[in-house]
Design a protein around this motif. Structure first.
Motif, short mmCIF file in Angstrom:
data_model
loop_
_atom_site.label_atom_id
_atom_site.label_comp_id
_atom_site.label_asym_id
_atom_site.label_seq_id
_atom_site.Cartn_x
_atom_site.Cartn_y
_atom_site.Cartn_z
N UNK A 1 0.82 -1.22 0.00
CA UNK A 1 0.00 0.00 0.00
C UNK A 1 0.85 1.26 0.00
N UNK A 2 2.09 1.15 -0.45
CA UNK A 2 2.97 2.30 -0.44
C UNK A 2 3.47 2.59 0.97
N UNK A 3 3.73 3.85 1.25
CA UNK A 3 4.26 4.23 2.56
C UNK A 3 3.24 3.95 3.66
N UNK A 4 3.68 3.24 4.69
CA UNK A 4 2.79 2.88 5.79
C UNK A 4 2.62 4.05 6.76
N UNK A 5 3.72 4.77 7.02
CA UNK A 5 3.71 5.83 8.03
C UNK A 5 3.93 7.20 7.40
N UNK A 6 3.44 8.22 8.09
CA UNK A 6 3.63 9.60 7.65
C UNK A 6 5.02 10.10 8.03
N UNK A 7 5.54 11.01 7.23
CA UNK A 7 6.71 11.77 7.62
C UNK A 7 8.02 11.01 7.67
#
Length: 304
Positions: A212-218
């Motif tokens: 799902x692409x990047x799991x976490x922000x920042x």
């Protein structure tokens, strides 16, 4: 309008390994007018419903069930006008971006491989290679629960990193369409840059299949324990290299933490691969490890 009942979640899920979960009624409007009428009806009858697009940023847990889901995948009309681009909510960002690059319209050259719909990109403030739909956004057409339709600017959407007022629940409504800036550039330059971005994404990131692409922000900033573990892993990796063994740092860290079983699932510290039925348990174990090693554990993906 296509209406289906008792649909397994895996039929509408981006991930191959969706388990359990049933959708009581799945509505698939085939144009914006049908979507508008349907959502007005559901709002007026005070029925709870969820909107989905391609679900390329949504993790449906095995326990997820829903009474009503509305899919926007078939609401995908778009048109170029003299001074803007009109795109309905279900338009594919990837397909739209490739068309715009071909036509020499700039601002899309970093989005040629971004999965998901235009509405989802606005909702989650998605971006790639310094490009985003919201950087081009003039206005978004929003259907409110009252039945009113309003035009909202980027300022009114209160965009933050990978977030918007709609995603945060500060504004309730359905994104029907967007108007985007039409900025003409040099077609050859845009095509070259789009190809550079395509190659970079292909060579540095796994296929969008099963993730799902990047799991976490920042930014992924390390905890004190994280610094210690990664420093030890660096030393251990150096020792292994003297014996002609070169393992990725991520594999060494997981091995040191006694989590060797997670290695097949973790592409990098911000990307997880749902590759089999054990992935669901492995994901939460990966999340626990991430919490030990990194300070920022706010999810970018939607979890249902």
């Amino acid at each position: 309008m296509v209406i289906r009942h008792n649909i397994p979640v895996y039929e509408i899920c981006w991930l191959n390994y969706a388990q359990g979960g049933v959708i009581g009624t799945l509505y698939e409007p085939e144009n914006k007018e049908e979507l508008h009428r349907l959502c007005c009806m559901l709002y007026s009858e005070h029925k709870s419903f969820e909107i989905i697009g391609h679900t390329s940023n949504v993790y449906f847990t095995p326990s997820f069930n829903a009474n009503i889901i509305v899919s926007t995948r078939k609401v995908r009309f778009w048109q170029i006008y003299d001074d803007y681009i009109y795109a309905e909510c279900g338009v594919s960002v990837r397909q739209l971006s490739r068309e715009m690059v071909e036509k020499g319209i700039q601002g899309f050259e970093g989005l040629v491989d971004l999965p998901g719909t235009v509405a989802a990109s606005v909702y989650g403030n998605a971006s790639c290679f310094a490009c985003s739909i919201n950087s081009l956004l003039k206005t978004a057409e929003i259907l409110l629960p009252s039945g009113d339709v309003v035009e909202m600017s980027p300022e009114e959407l209160k965009l933050e990193q990978r977030s918007s007022a709609i995603k945060r629940g500060e504004v309730e409504g359905v994104i029907l369409s967007v108007r985007l800036k039409k900025e003409v550039g040099d077609p050859l330059s845009l095509k070259r840059l789009a190809e550079v971005n395509h190659i970079k994404r292909k060579t540095t990131q796994p296929s969008p299949k099963d993730n799902l692409g990047s799991i976490y922000k920042g930014e992924q900033k390390r905890t004190i324990l994280g610094y210690v573990i990664f420093a030890a892993a660096k030393i251990y990796r150096g020792i292994l290299k003297t014996f002609g063994i070169d393992l990725p740092s991520i594999s060494i860290v997981l091995f040191m933490l006694g989590k060797k079983s997670l290695i097949p699932y973790v592409s990098d510290w911000n990307r997880f691969i749902w590759k089999d039925k054990e992935s669901h348990d492995a994901f939460w174990e990966y999340h626990r490890i991430h919490q030990l090693l990194f300070t920022n554990n706010e999810f970018e993906i939607e979890i249902k």
